[in-house]
Write a protein that holds these residues in place. Structure first.
Motif, PDB file in Angstrom:
ATOM      1  N   SER A   1       0.851  -1.069   0.086  1.00  0.00           N
ATOM      2  CA  SER A   1       0.077  -0.299   0.384  1.00  0.00           C
ATOM      3  C   SER A   1       0.769   1.388   0.330  1.00  0.00           C
ATOM      4  O   SER A   1       1.579   1.445   1.039  1.00  0.00           O
ATOM      5  CB  SER A   1      -1.193   0.306   1.074  1.00  0.00           C
ATOM      6  OG  SER A   1      -0.156   0.179   2.049  1.00  0.00           O
ATOM      7  N   GLY A   2       0.896   2.207  -0.583  1.00  0.00           N
ATOM      8  CA  GLY A   2       1.438   3.093  -0.628  1.00  0.00           C
ATOM      9  C   GLY A   2       2.521   3.835  -1.920  1.00  0.00           C
ATOM     10  O   GLY A   2       2.558   3.859  -3.532  1.00  0.00           O
ATOM     11  N   SER A   3       3.202   2.307  -1.652  1.00  0.00           N
ATOM     12  CA  SER A   3       4.700   2.616  -2.033  1.00  0.00           C
ATOM     13  C   SER A   3       4.339   2.039  -3.407  1.00  0.00           C
ATOM     14  O   SER A   3       4.149   2.597  -4.563  1.00  0.00           O
ATOM     15  CB  SER A   3       5.248   1.073  -1.817  1.00  0.00           C
ATOM     16  OG  SER A   3       6.017   2.174  -0.690  1.00  0.00           O
ATOM     17  N   ASP A   4       3.262   1.292  -3.617  1.00  0.00           N
ATOM     18  CA  ASP A   4       2.932   0.314  -5.264  1.00  0.00           C
ATOM     19  C   ASP A   4       2.162   1.818  -5.749  1.00  0.00           C
ATOM     20  O   ASP A   4       2.140   1.499  -7.038  1.00  0.00           O
ATOM     21  CB  ASP A   4       2.625  -1.136  -5.486  1.00  0.00           C
ATOM     22  CG  ASP A   4       3.264  -1.439  -5.128  1.00  0.00           C
ATOM     23  OD1 ASP A   4       4.817  -1.675  -6.186  1.00  0.00           O
ATOM     24  OD2 ASP A   4       3.417  -2.808  -4.417  1.00  0.00           O
TER      25      ASP A   4
ATOM     26  N   CYS B   1      -1.199   0.760   7.192  1.00  0.00           N
ATOM     27  CA  CYS B   1      -0.554  -0.103   5.410  1.00  0.00           C
ATOM     28  C   CYS B   1       0.319  -0.706   5.873  1.00  0.00           C
ATOM     29  O   CYS B   1       0.557  -0.898   7.180  1.00  0.00           O
ATOM     30  CB  CYS B   1       0.483   1.439   5.163  1.00  0.00           C
ATOM     31  SG  CYS B   1      -0.302   3.004   3.942  1.00  0.00           S
ATOM     32  N   MET B   2       0.757  -1.224   4.924  1.00  0.00           N
ATOM     33  CA  MET B   2       1.167  -2.910   5.661  1.00  0.00           C
ATOM     34  C   MET B   2       2.632  -2.431   4.563  1.00  0.00           C
ATOM     35  O   MET B   2       4.068  -4.101   4.923  1.00  0.00           O
ATOM     36  CB  MET B   2       1.175  -4.028   5.071  1.00  0.00           C
ATOM     37  CG  MET B   2       1.371  -4.402   3.433  1.00  0.00           C
ATOM     38  SD  MET B   2       0.084  -3.112   2.201  1.00  0.00           S
ATOM     39  CE  MET B   2      -1.221  -4.044   1.684  1.00  0.00           C
ATOM     40  N   THR B   3       3.000  -1.327   3.842  1.00  0.00           N
ATOM     41  CA  THR B   3       4.921  -1.087   4.306  1.00  0.00           C
ATOM     42  C   THR B   3       4.801  -0.115   5.685  1.00  0.00           C
ATOM     43  O   THR B   3       4.632  -0.137   6.619  1.00  0.00           O
ATOM     44  CB  THR B   3       4.577  -0.196   2.481  1.00  0.00           C
ATOM     45  OG1 THR B   3       3.927   0.862   3.515  1.00  0.00           O
ATOM     46  CG2 THR B   3       4.827  -1.146   1.661  1.00  0.00           C
ATOM     47  N   MET B   4       6.662   0.107   5.359  1.00  0.00           N
ATOM     48  CA  MET B   4       6.572   0.467   6.628  1.00  0.00           C
ATOM     49  C   MET B   4       6.617   2.468   6.761  1.00  0.00           C
ATOM     50  O   MET B   4       7.745   3.149   6.988  1.00  0.00           O
ATOM     51  CB  MET B   4       8.142  -0.152   6.942  1.00  0.00           C
ATOM     52  CG  MET B   4       8.747   0.499   8.279  1.00  0.00           C
ATOM     53  SD  MET B   4       7.958   0.412   9.431  1.00  0.00           S
ATOM     54  CE  MET B   4       8.791  -0.743  10.064  1.00  0.00           C
TER      55      MET B   4
ATOM     56  N   THR C   1       4.761   5.503   2.936  1.00  0.00           N
ATOM     57  CA  THR C   1       5.408   4.891   2.293  1.00  0.00           C
ATOM     58  C   THR C   1       6.166   5.200   0.860  1.00  0.00           C
ATOM     59  O   THR C   1       5.958   4.219   0.169  1.00  0.00           O
ATOM     60  CB  THR C   1       3.416   4.094   1.785  1.00  0.00           C
ATOM     61  OG1 THR C   1       2.739   5.068   1.376  1.00  0.00           O
ATOM     62  CG2 THR C   1       2.908   4.312   3.154  1.00  0.00           C
ATOM     63  N   SER C   2       5.959   6.419   0.852  1.00  0.00           N
ATOM     64  CA  SER C   2       6.208   7.409  -0.023  1.00  0.00           C
ATOM     65  C   SER C   2       7.901   6.377  -0.793  1.00  0.00           C
ATOM     66  O   SER C   2       8.596   5.948   0.430  1.00  0.00           O
ATOM     67  CB  SER C   2       7.042   8.489  -0.540  1.00  0.00           C
ATOM     68  OG  SER C   2       4.524   8.995  -0.150  1.00  0.00           O
TER      69      SER C   2
END
Length: 574
Positions: A160-163, A195-198, A476-477
């Protein structure tokens, strides 16, 4: 602590008219005296709303918490709190973090609460809840919302976010069809949870965990896992014991605990937002934490969590299966003060006993880090005399030293229109600059700092370039983004003096960021500058604009920063 010493006993115990009224109203709610008299009354601060997908499971978790409270002999009451969601709150959720902190503090002070369970997770809810409860001073325990499940689409794992940022660039380049874009949209967020990213959510719950304010490792438990229910009821049981033990925040949040939290943050590949929130939390607790302290840790703490966006391969669900935060902290134990007390009443060392790493590619040993230095670096120079931050591990190393001409935008709409102009006169060496996007200029310090790559460059295959702003960016960026330029342009910080075409030099190894313009010219430009009109003329925004501090001080309100409060030591006004 004895029953007659409970804070709630001031409302219910005396044989007088006011306490008669308090007991009568409890009976009106359907409770017998034996249910609430001489029992710790626990406020369950719930930041749920129907527009906060991160907290979609909280109505059920409240039941789990209250079950645990009852099992331990306490009396649980749900206290709905401001739901500062990241997705829908405009102009930015950051504008309302301090409002949540004020609300929590005042709700605790004004109600017969002996302790609180803080239910949060979506980015600003964690620092907002913690800041308010610190100042109120009653025993508290934080219940993290937990990360959502991995995203999936067309055989690919999505973060989430990053992609979202990644595939949006591909869509702008014409490489993603409408059907594929819709599939990604539906597959990137598959369950309740953060969000499951860091990103900022997982960063801040990990920081709260490392501060000792959660059950050990609670920040890693996925929202959809049954272990999250069990953790929630355990929070309820534990907070009752904390009240009897008089285990208040000032006994947990020490200088050493803050140092632990900052070290853990660096090792996880934390969000740049950690800087603002951790400084604000520390200042509430009377701990002196500066940008320079964080930069020093950034230089010496290796990044060992291989989680997107700083890591390359894994997400928070993988991190949990690999051993979670307890395992990562066990790896870092030699760099932590493990004698610090946590909400368990025991030391961090005791909480880490038995922790193991089950996948050493997800949680790396110190000898094989993802990145040798930590997650964040602090820059200074004539563009940012009070500091700016960058996430070195999440950008192309070729931008660690860069010199190029500035392309300056005074507002987000101006930048957005120009970026989508395929005929924009821009090269990969240009430095995109967005100003008037800080705490006052945004207003509220929005997450605009990951400026989109110009469409003209996207179509040439470029996916990164140096970008500078006085804004924040999502945790997430990723990319070569310099953020939190301080002081912000809106109040006359040096960024307001920059002109398109001026040369900017970034020297990350030496932590410097400068515009190559002579001092006389800068003084001339400063003399020509006129302060803009305030963004607000009424309400909360009016108050925010008059009292919010700059990014290097945590963006808290100037009249709320210093020292611990103590709801237990209030005047006898009951």
């Amino acid at each position: 602590m004895k029953p007659e010493q409970l804070r709630s006993s001031r409302w219910f115990a005396p044989d007088d008219l006011r306490s008669f009224g308090h007991r009568s109203r409890m009976m009106q709610l359907g409770y017998a005296e034996e249910e609430f008299l001489e029992r710790p009354m626990i406020g369950v601060m719930n930041t749920w709303s129907e527009l906060n997908a991160c907290h979609g499971h909280f109505p059920e978790r409240v039941k789990d918490v209250k079950r645990g409270i009852a099992q331990a002999g306490g009396f649980g009451v749900e206290m709905p709190s401001l739901s500062v969601d990241e997705s829908f709150t405009k102009p930015t959720s950051m504008l309302y973090r301090n409002m949540l902190a004020m609300e929590v503090e005042e709700m605790i002070r004004s109600h017969p609460l002996d302790g609180v369970v803080l239910m949060g997770g979506c980015d600003k809810t964690t620092p907002g809840l913690v800041m308010g409860a610190i100042t109120a001073g009653v025993p508290m325990i934080f219940l993290p919302a937990g990360p959502m499940l991995r995203g999936h689409y067309a055989g690919k794992v999505l973060g989430s976010g990053s992609d979202a940022w990644k595939y949006w660039d591909e869509r702008r380049a014409g490489a993603i069809t409408d059907e594929e874009w819709l599939g990604i949209q539906g597959g990137i967020a598959r369950s309740v949870g953060t969000c499951m990213t860091m990103g900022t959510a997982s960063t801040m719950t990990a920081i709260t965990d490392a501060l000792g304010l959660t059950l050990p490792g609670a920040s890693s438990v996925p929202a959809a896992d049954s272990g999250h229910q069990r953790m929630s009821s355990e929070c309820g049981r534990r907070i009752v014991d904390m009240v009897w033990e008089d285990l208040t925040p000032n006994k947990i949040i020490t200088d050493a605990a803050v140092q632990n939290a900052a070290t853990v943050a660096m090792a996880t590949g934390c969000s740049t937002n950690a800087v603002v929130h951790l400084i604000a939390i520390a200042r509430r607790a009377g701990v002196d934490l500066s940008l320079d302290d964080l930069d020093s840790l950034g230089r010496t703490t290796p990044l060992i969590a291989n989680i997107r966006p700083s890591g390359k391969d894994y997400l928070m669900e993988d991190f949990y299966y690999a051993g979670g935060l307890r395992a990562l902290m066990k790896q870092l134990a030699e760099r932590l003060d493990t004698s610090c007390v946590t909400v368990t009443g025991k030391s961090m060392a005791e909480g880490l006993e038995g922790a193991k790493v089950y996948n050493d590619d997800v949680i790396r040993p110190l000898s094989n880090p993802v990145y040798q230095e930590g997650s964040l670096a602090v820059l200074r120079g004539n563009l940012c005399p009070d500091g700016a931050v960058i996430k070195p591990a999440a950008c192309d190393p070729k931008y660690h030293m860069h010199e190029g001409p500035a392309l300056v935008f005074d507002s987000y709409p101006e930048m957005k229109a120009a970026i989508d102009d395929e005929h924009l006169d821009v090269t990969p060496d240009h430095v995109l600059v967005l100003r008037n996007a800080g705490p006052l200029g945004g207003p509220g310090f929005p997450e605009w700092g990951m400026l989109p790559i110009p469409k003209a460059l996207i179509k040439q295959g470029h996916r990164d370039m140096l970008r500078i702003s006085d804004a924040r960016m999502s945790g997430t960026s990723y990319g070569a983004c310099v953020l939190h330029v301080c002081p912000e342009a809106f109040i006359g910080g040096p960024l307001v003096l920059l002109r398109t075409g001026d040369t900017i030099r970034l020297d990350l190894p030496n932590r410097s960021l400068d515009m190559l313009v002579d001092d006389d010219e800068l003084q001339r430009r400063k003399a020509e500058w006129t302060a803009p009109a305030p963004k607000f003329d009424r309400g909360y925004g009016w108050m925010f604009a008059r009292h919010v501090t700059q990014a290097d001080k945590g963006c808290d309100f100037d009249y709320l920063e210093a020292g611990f409060g103590s709801a237990a030591g209030e005047p006898d006004i009951y």
